[in-house]
Design a protein around this motif. Structure first.
Motif, mmCIF file in Angstrom:
data_model
loop_
_atom_site.group_PDB
_atom_site.id
_atom_site.type_symbol
_atom_site.label_atom_id
_atom_site.label_comp_id
_atom_site.label_asym_id
_atom_site.label_seq_id
_atom_site.Cartn_x
_atom_site.Cartn_y
_atom_site.Cartn_z
ATOM 1 N N ILE B 57 -7.815 16.548 1.042
ATOM 2 C CA ILE B 57 -7.940 15.115 0.841
ATOM 3 C C ILE B 57 -6.705 14.584 0.134
ATOM 4 O O ILE B 57 -6.179 15.186 -0.789
ATOM 5 C CB ILE B 57 -9.207 14.713 0.048
ATOM 6 N N PRO B 58 -6.201 13.474 0.612
ATOM 7 C CA PRO B 58 -5.080 12.843 -0.052
ATOM 8 C C PRO B 58 -5.590 11.868 -1.111
ATOM 9 O O PRO B 58 -6.667 11.294 -0.968
ATOM 10 C CB PRO B 58 -4.403 12.077 1.091
ATOM 11 N N PHE B 59 -4.837 11.747 -2.175
ATOM 12 C CA PHE B 59 -5.210 10.786 -3.204
ATOM 13 C C PHE B 59 -4.120 9.742 -3.333
ATOM 14 O O PHE B 59 -2.948 10.056 -3.192
ATOM 15 C CB PHE B 59 -5.423 11.495 -4.545
ATOM 16 N N PRO B 60 -4.487 8.511 -3.611
ATOM 17 C CA PRO B 60 -3.456 7.477 -3.757
ATOM 18 C C PRO B 60 -2.598 7.744 -4.983
ATOM 19 O O PRO B 60 -3.063 8.328 -5.958
ATOM 20 C CB PRO B 60 -4.256 6.197 -3.898
ATOM 21 N N LYS B 61 -1.365 7.367 -4.892
ATOM 22 C CA LYS B 61 -0.426 7.592 -5.973
ATOM 23 C C LYS B 61 -0.912 6.946 -7.264
ATOM 24 O O LYS B 61 -0.951 7.562 -8.306
ATOM 25 C CB LYS B 61 0.935 7.023 -5.596
ATOM 26 N N ASP B 62 -1.288 5.718 -7.158
ATOM 27 C CA ASP B 62 -1.819 5.030 -8.333
ATOM 28 C C ASP B 62 -2.947 4.139 -7.853
ATOM 29 O O ASP B 62 -2.721 3.236 -7.053
ATOM 30 C CB ASP B 62 -0.719 4.204 -8.995
ATOM 31 N N PRO B 63 -4.148 4.378 -8.319
ATOM 32 C CA PRO B 63 -5.268 3.579 -7.836
ATOM 33 C C PRO B 63 -5.060 2.070 -8.035
ATOM 34 O O PRO B 63 -5.641 1.271 -7.336
ATOM 35 C CB PRO B 63 -6.444 4.065 -8.681
ATOM 36 N N LYS B 64 -4.195 1.728 -8.978
ATOM 37 C CA LYS B 64 -3.972 0.299 -9.235
ATOM 38 C C LYS B 64 -3.224 -0.357 -8.072
ATOM 39 O O LYS B 64 -3.450 -1.515 -7.746
ATOM 40 C CB LYS B 64 -3.205 0.115 -10.537
ATOM 41 N N ASP B 65 -2.344 0.415 -7.454
ATOM 42 C CA ASP B 65 -1.619 -0.119 -6.298
ATOM 43 C C ASP B 65 -2.568 -0.437 -5.149
ATOM 44 O O ASP B 65 -2.356 -1.351 -4.385
ATOM 45 C CB ASP B 65 -0.594 0.910 -5.793
ATOM 46 N N LEU B 66 -3.605 0.373 -5.088
ATOM 47 C CA LEU B 66 -4.536 0.264 -3.980
ATOM 48 C C LEU B 66 -5.201 -1.106 -3.960
ATOM 49 O O LEU B 66 -5.414 -1.687 -2.907
ATOM 50 C CB LEU B 66 -5.593 1.352 -4.128
ATOM 51 N N LYS B 67 -5.518 -1.608 -5.141
ATOM 52 C CA LYS B 67 -6.233 -2.882 -5.213
ATOM 53 C C LYS B 67 -5.405 -4.002 -4.610
ATOM 54 O O LYS B 67 -5.938 -4.931 -4.027
ATOM 55 C CB LYS B 67 -6.575 -3.195 -6.674
ATOM 56 N N VAL B 68 -4.095 -3.921 -4.785
ATOM 57 C CA VAL B 68 -3.227 -4.968 -4.275
ATOM 58 C C VAL B 68 -3.264 -4.971 -2.742
ATOM 59 O O VAL B 68 -3.439 -6.002 -2.110
ATOM 60 C CB VAL B 68 -1.782 -4.759 -4.773
ATOM 61 N N GLN B 69 -3.118 -3.780 -2.185
ATOM 62 C CA GLN B 69 -3.058 -3.731 -0.722
ATOM 63 C C GLN B 69 -4.442 -3.714 -0.081
ATOM 64 O O GLN B 69 -4.547 -3.721 1.130
ATOM 65 C CB GLN B 69 -2.237 -2.532 -0.257
#
Lengths: 220, 219
Positions: B57-69
């Motif tokens: 499973i891949p994990f996002p680099k920073d979960p905070k970035d995810l919210k933006v996109q």
């Protein structure tokens, strides 16, 4: 009319080929059998339909039922090198004997201060030992150091092996280091998340979750 | 080999000379063969061929970035909790009394059985699954190469919406856990997501508003 005498069949048959095969198989199984080191904890991994096999070269992080983290490196040489670097970090020196014993160990879940004591224990005593888990809180994140140094040492050794192979004119096949998490199905996900956080903090974003193969109905 | 020696048969008449018994050159190998088979059985039974299986499973680099996109227009959010509890809601989370005047989000209970979660995901991801099935048929008829098939299938899983052509975006699954969820349920859910050909999924932290909703539901 004289009776035709049938040659009497020999009741003992030649078992040579069968025995040959039996010995061949014995040899094969003996050579392929690998000694499995006893793990300090029993982990019941959850099932999945994934058919990917566990890579050879791994750093394995185990999370037991109670959420305690354990650490393991598959490569013995890397293990020993990592222990040396960890010793330097925590001002501890390990004797050659201790290093050797550490190389043979499976996963462990003790903080650095108890590591010497833990290494000295016998196989039986290790099983009975109540491991507190490798500390991973922000004050003393030893797990993070283990992962970082393990990663660094593995790469250094791989580079050395590559250079050596090149100088000898051999082909070199690099088996990349992978990270695996082996967690108990009943462990709280928060504990697993903590371990994942340590990995992502070390810039490791892709890793494997170890599962059992679950046979289910074919789905389309 | 492996036979019992029973003297050298008949032929000893009364008039034969008495001579020293010729010792047989054959050795009785029965015990050795017995042992060999015993060892064989032992190794066959104890050897484990199966190496552990893994899922990557891949994990996002920073979960905070995810919210933006996360401008997701086709998302389903799963909330996992104690006692194998699994709840979900569709689309974005609407607070009570939000500015847009949308009805507040409610969560629905489901379960990990084939009837629950599996059917739900199959139903929600139907456009993608159908598209991949069509590709697979094409591949089976040898109209496209296997690499093309893989590439197109992957693109199908990450497809974005196109309203003019009536294309809906590929389904995105968000997995959120509270402090009592167990690891097994997360793995089961990810497994199901992979089985249902969903390409985009992420494990993210639970929002306080979601937690409140979940607590009210599980009480």
């Amino acid at each position: 009319m004289p009776k035709i005498k049938l040659p009497r069949a020999n009741p003992s048959l030649d078992m040579t080929p069968m025995v040959d095969l039996a010995f061949l198989l014995v040899t094969f199984f003996m050579l392929t059998a690998s000694v499995r080191m006893s793990e300090p904890v029993i982990v019941d991994t959850p099932g999945s339909h994934s058919e990917k096999l566990l890579p050879e070269n791994v750093i394995m992080l185990t999370v037991d039922k109670k959420g305690k983290p354990f650490f393991n490196i598959s490569n013995v040489e890397v293990r020993i090198k990592t222990l040396e670097q960890m010793g330097a970090q925590y001002q501890m020196t390990f004797t050659e004997k201790e290093k050797k014993a550490f190389g043979k160990m499976s996963s462990f879940g003790v903080p650095m201060k108890d590591l010497k004591k833990y290494i000295a224990l016998s196989e039986k005593e290790k099983e009975a030992y109540n491991s507190p888990g490798v500390p991973l809180d922000s004050l003393d994140n030893q797990l993070s150091y283990w992962i970082r140094y393990g990663h660094v040492q593995e790469r250094t050794l791989a580079k050395q092996a590559q250079a050596k192979a090149k100088s000898l004119g051999h082909q070199f096949k690099d088996t990349p280091l992978r990270f695996a998490i082996k967690a108990d199905g009943q462990a709280n996900f928060l504990n697993v998340k903590d371990v994942i956080k340590v990995l992502t903090d070390n810039d490791i974003y892709v890793f494997n979750l170890i599962t059992n193969l679950e046979k289910g109905d074919e789905i389309n | 080999m492996a036979e019992v020696n029973t003297g050298d048969g008949g032929g000893h008449g009364k008039h034969d000379k008495k001579r020293a018994k010729k010792s047989s050159t054959r050795i009785d190998m029965t015990p050795m063969v017995d042992l060999a088979f015993l060892l064989l059985t032992f190794f066959v039974l104890t050897s484990t061929f199966s190496k552990s299986k893994v899922m990557e499973i891949p994990f996002p680099k920073d979960p905070k970035d995810l919210k933006v996109q996360q401008k997701v227009n086709n998302a389903i959010t799963f909330l996992l909790t104690k006692e194998n509890g699994i709840y979900y809601y569709n689309g974005p989370f609407n607070l009570k009394g939000n500015k847009e005047g949308k009805p507040p989000t409610t969560i629905t209970k489901t379960d990990f059985s084939a009837k629950g979660l599996h059917e739900l995901l199959l139903d929600r991801n139907k456009p993608t699954i159908d598209a991949i099935k069509r590709l697979e048929e094409k591949y089976k008829r040898k109209e496209i190469a296997d690499t093309t098939y893989k590439r197109l299938a992957l693109r199908e899983q990450g497809r974005s919406a196109d309203a003019s052509k009536g294309i809906v975006a590929a389904l995105t699954v968000l997995i959120k856990t509270d402090d009592k969820a167990v690891y097994k349920n997360v793995v089961d859910l990810i497994d199901e997501v992979k089985i249902c050909n969903i390409g985009i999924y992420a494990i993210v932290d639970m929002m306080a508003s979601e937690k409140e909703l979940l607590d009210a539901e599980t009480k």
